[in-house]
Design a protein around this motif. Structure first.
Motif, PDB file in Angstrom:
ATOM      1  N   THR A  27       0.920  -1.135   0.143  1.00 43.78           N
ATOM      2  CA  THR A  27      -0.189  -0.065  -0.165  1.00 43.78           C
ATOM      3  C   THR A  27       0.947   1.278   0.082  1.00 43.78           C
ATOM      4  OG1 THR A  27      -1.671  -1.220   1.275  1.00 43.78           O
ATOM      5  CG2 THR A  27      -1.959   1.240   1.423  1.00 43.78           C
ATOM      6  N   SER A  28       0.507   2.079  -1.051  1.00 40.85           N
ATOM      7  CA  SER A  28       1.169   3.415  -1.119  1.00 40.85           C
ATOM      8  C   SER A  28       0.316   4.680  -0.688  1.00 40.85           C
ATOM      9  CB  SER A  28       1.921   3.595  -2.346  1.00 40.85           C
ATOM     10  OG  SER A  28       3.023   2.641  -2.642  1.00 40.85           O
ATOM     11  N   SER A  29       0.618   5.448   0.153  1.00 41.62           N
ATOM     12  CA  SER A  29      -0.324   6.455   0.332  1.00 41.62           C
ATOM     13  C   SER A  29       0.400   7.932   0.339  1.00 41.62           C
ATOM     14  CB  SER A  29      -0.814   6.255   1.912  1.00 41.62           C
ATOM     15  OG  SER A  29      -1.538   5.188   1.876  1.00 41.62           O
ATOM     16  N   THR A  30      -0.291   8.931   0.249  1.00 40.35           N
ATOM     17  CA  THR A  30       0.385   9.944   0.157  1.00 40.35           C
ATOM     18  C   THR A  30      -1.014  11.011   1.071  1.00 40.35           C
ATOM     19  OG1 THR A  30       1.420   9.836  -1.903  1.00 40.35           O
ATOM     20  CG2 THR A  30       1.109  12.158  -1.388  1.00 40.35           C
ATOM     21  N   ASN A  31      -0.272  11.893   1.946  1.00 40.31           N
ATOM     22  CA  ASN A  31      -1.258  12.707   2.505  1.00 40.31           C
ATOM     23  C   ASN A  31      -0.370  14.056   3.536  1.00 40.31           C
ATOM     24  OD1 ASN A  31      -0.366  11.029   4.764  1.00 40.31           O
ATOM     25  ND2 ASN A  31      -1.867   9.709   4.600  1.00 40.31           N
ATOM     26  N   CYS A  32      -1.025  14.651   4.178  1.00 39.33           N
ATOM     27  CA  CYS A  32      -0.584  15.432   5.135  1.00 39.33           C
ATOM     28  C   CYS A  32      -0.047  14.964   6.142  1.00 39.33           C
ATOM     29  CB  CYS A  32      -1.412  16.697   5.587  1.00 39.33           C
ATOM     30  SG  CYS A  32      -2.233  17.320   3.890  1.00 39.33           S
ATOM     31  N   ALA A  33       1.280  15.336   6.790  1.00 35.31           N
ATOM     32  CA  ALA A  33       1.780  14.689   8.155  1.00 35.31           C
ATOM     33  C   ALA A  33       2.563  15.768   8.567  1.00 35.31           C
ATOM     34  CB  ALA A  33       2.667  13.541   7.784  1.00 35.31           C
ATOM     35  N   VAL A  34       2.836  15.319   9.933  1.00 38.54           N
ATOM     36  CA  VAL A  34       4.044  16.075  10.766  1.00 38.54           C
ATOM     37  C   VAL A  34       5.211  15.190  10.546  1.00 38.54           C
ATOM     38  CG1 VAL A  34       4.588  16.701  13.176  1.00 38.54           C
ATOM     39  CG2 VAL A  34       2.029  16.629  12.614  1.00 38.54           C
ATOM     40  N   LYS A  35       6.372  15.931  10.171  1.00 34.86           N
ATOM     41  CA  LYS A  35       7.324  15.498   9.803  1.00 34.86           C
ATOM     42  C   LYS A  35       8.202  15.041  11.000  1.00 34.86           C
ATOM     43  CE  LYS A  35      10.447  16.923   6.297  1.00 34.86           C
ATOM     44  NZ  LYS A  35      11.248  17.736   5.825  1.00 34.86           N
ATOM     45  N   ILE A  36       7.942  13.780  11.470  1.00 34.27           N
ATOM     46  CA  ILE A  36       8.837  12.977  12.645  1.00 34.27           C
ATOM     47  C   ILE A  36       9.923  12.384  12.510  1.00 34.27           C
ATOM     48  CG2 ILE A  36       6.630  13.147  13.957  1.00 34.27           C
ATOM     49  CD1 ILE A  36       6.200  10.277  13.209  1.00 34.27           C
ATOM     50  N   GLY A  37      10.083  12.294  11.125  1.00 38.45           N
ATOM     51  CA  GLY A  37      11.401  11.074  10.596  1.00 38.45           C
ATOM     52  C   GLY A  37      10.675   9.868  10.164  1.00 38.45           C
ATOM     53  N   GLU A  38      11.613   9.229   9.443  1.00 39.39           N
ATOM     54  CA  GLU A  38      11.293   8.136   8.644  1.00 39.39           C
ATOM     55  C   GLU A  38      11.051   7.094   9.526  1.00 39.39           C
ATOM     56  OE1 GLU A  38      13.945   7.929   5.001  1.00 39.39           O
ATOM     57  OE2 GLU A  38      13.850   9.959   4.465  1.00 39.39           O
ATOM     58  N   ASP A  39      12.131   6.729  10.347  1.00 43.16           N
ATOM     59  CA  ASP A  39      12.088   5.681  11.230  1.00 43.16           C
ATOM     60  C   ASP A  39      10.872   5.637  12.302  1.00 43.16           C
ATOM     61  OD1 ASP A  39      14.502   4.492   9.973  1.00 43.16           O
ATOM     62  OD2 ASP A  39      15.858   5.504  11.409  1.00 43.16           O
ATOM     63  N   ALA A  40      10.702   6.916  12.657  1.00 43.84           N
ATOM     64  CA  ALA A  40       9.560   7.056  13.789  1.00 43.84           C
ATOM     65  C   ALA A  40       8.169   6.710  12.922  1.00 43.84           C
ATOM     66  CB  ALA A  40       9.639   8.365  14.237  1.00 43.84           C
ATOM     67  N   ALA A  41       7.995   7.226  12.005  1.00 43.44           N
ATOM     68  CA  ALA A  41       6.808   7.246  10.976  1.00 43.44           C
ATOM     69  C   ALA A  41       6.626   5.790  10.902  1.00 43.44           C
ATOM     70  CB  ALA A  41       6.651   7.859   9.956  1.00 43.44           C
ATOM     71  N   CYS A  42       7.641   4.989  10.320  1.00 42.94           N
ATOM     72  CA  CYS A  42       7.506   3.818  10.129  1.00 42.94           C
ATOM     73  C   CYS A  42       7.117   2.741  11.406  1.00 42.94           C
ATOM     74  CB  CYS A  42       8.841   2.934   9.252  1.00 42.94           C
ATOM     75  SG  CYS A  42       8.811   3.429   7.671  1.00 42.94           S
ATOM     76  N   LYS A  43       7.734   2.932  12.540  1.00 43.74           N
ATOM     77  CA  LYS A  43       7.632   2.392  13.701  1.00 43.74           C
ATOM     78  C   LYS A  43       6.007   2.735  14.288  1.00 43.74           C
ATOM     79  CE  LYS A  43       8.787   0.544  17.478  1.00 43.74           C
ATOM     80  NZ  LYS A  43       8.059  -0.729  17.752  1.00 43.74           N
ATOM     81  N   LEU A  44       5.592   3.933  14.046  1.00 38.02           N
ATOM     82  CA  LEU A  44       4.373   4.110  14.268  1.00 38.02           C
ATOM     83  C   LEU A  44       3.247   3.158  13.458  1.00 38.02           C
ATOM     84  CD1 LEU A  44       2.343   5.994  15.990  1.00 38.02           C
ATOM     85  CD2 LEU A  44       2.298   7.625  13.994  1.00 38.02           C
ATOM     86  N   LEU A  45       3.583   3.268  12.175  1.00 37.74           N
ATOM     87  CA  LEU A  45       2.807   2.477  11.292  1.00 37.74           C
ATOM     88  C   LEU A  45       2.776   1.174  11.804  1.00 37.74           C
ATOM     89  CD1 LEU A  45       3.476   4.184   7.986  1.00 37.74           C
ATOM     90  CD2 LEU A  45       1.364   4.157   9.008  1.00 37.74           C
TER      91      LEU A  45
END
Length: 146
Positions: A76-94
């Motif tokens: 799944t690929s998604s594009t949307n608005c976000a708070v820039k928290i870093g790539e690793d942190a975003a992947c961990k959250l997902l």
């Protein structure tokens, strides 16, 4: 002199009153085939990001899922608005959201990229919050003429 001050105020409002625009779209594949019911086209999906959203995020997650005893691969690929928290942190959250206890998702992979220009690469310029400008312009014009 009041006219010059008003022009300076309006210029500052135009610079600071802009908001980032991002696509809000998704593409899902199961075993390499696009799943139409789980896909939202990017064209026409533009949204204006609200505070504190400060970037457009493009995330791609891969996974294996067990559907009635059969393993399927998904992406799944998604594009949307976000708070820039870093790539690793975003992947961990997902990953934490999608692979919790009882989740059928296995072999989770993730890639996140951020961009901070409108619609990531279209170069279409920033969108103004028109209600903000209308109010600010009326105040400024009132000061010039009255």
């Amino acid at each position: 002199m009041k006219f010059i001050e008003t022009i300076a105020i309006l210029a500052a409002l135009f610079i600071s009153g802009e908001a980032l625009q991002c696509y809000n779209c998704t593409s899902t594949k199961a075993n390499g085939q696009v799943v139409p019911d789980s896909t939202i086209a990017c064209e026409g999906s533009e949204v204006t990001c609200e505070d504190p959203m400060n970037a457009c995020m493009i995330s791609t997650i891969g996974y294996q899922i067990d559907v009635q005893g059969q393993k399927m691969s998904g992406e799944t690929s998604s594009t949307n608005c976000a708070v820039k928290i870093g790539e690793d942190a975003a992947c961990k959250l997902l990953e934490d959201m999608l692979t919790g206890e009882g989740s059928p998702i296995e072999d989770f992979t993730c890639s996140v990229k951020y961009c901070d220009t409108d619609l990531c690469t279209t170069g279409s310029g920033r969108a103004a919050h028109f209600s903000f400008f209308l109010g600010a312009s009326l105040v400024a014009l009132y000061g010039v003429f009255f």
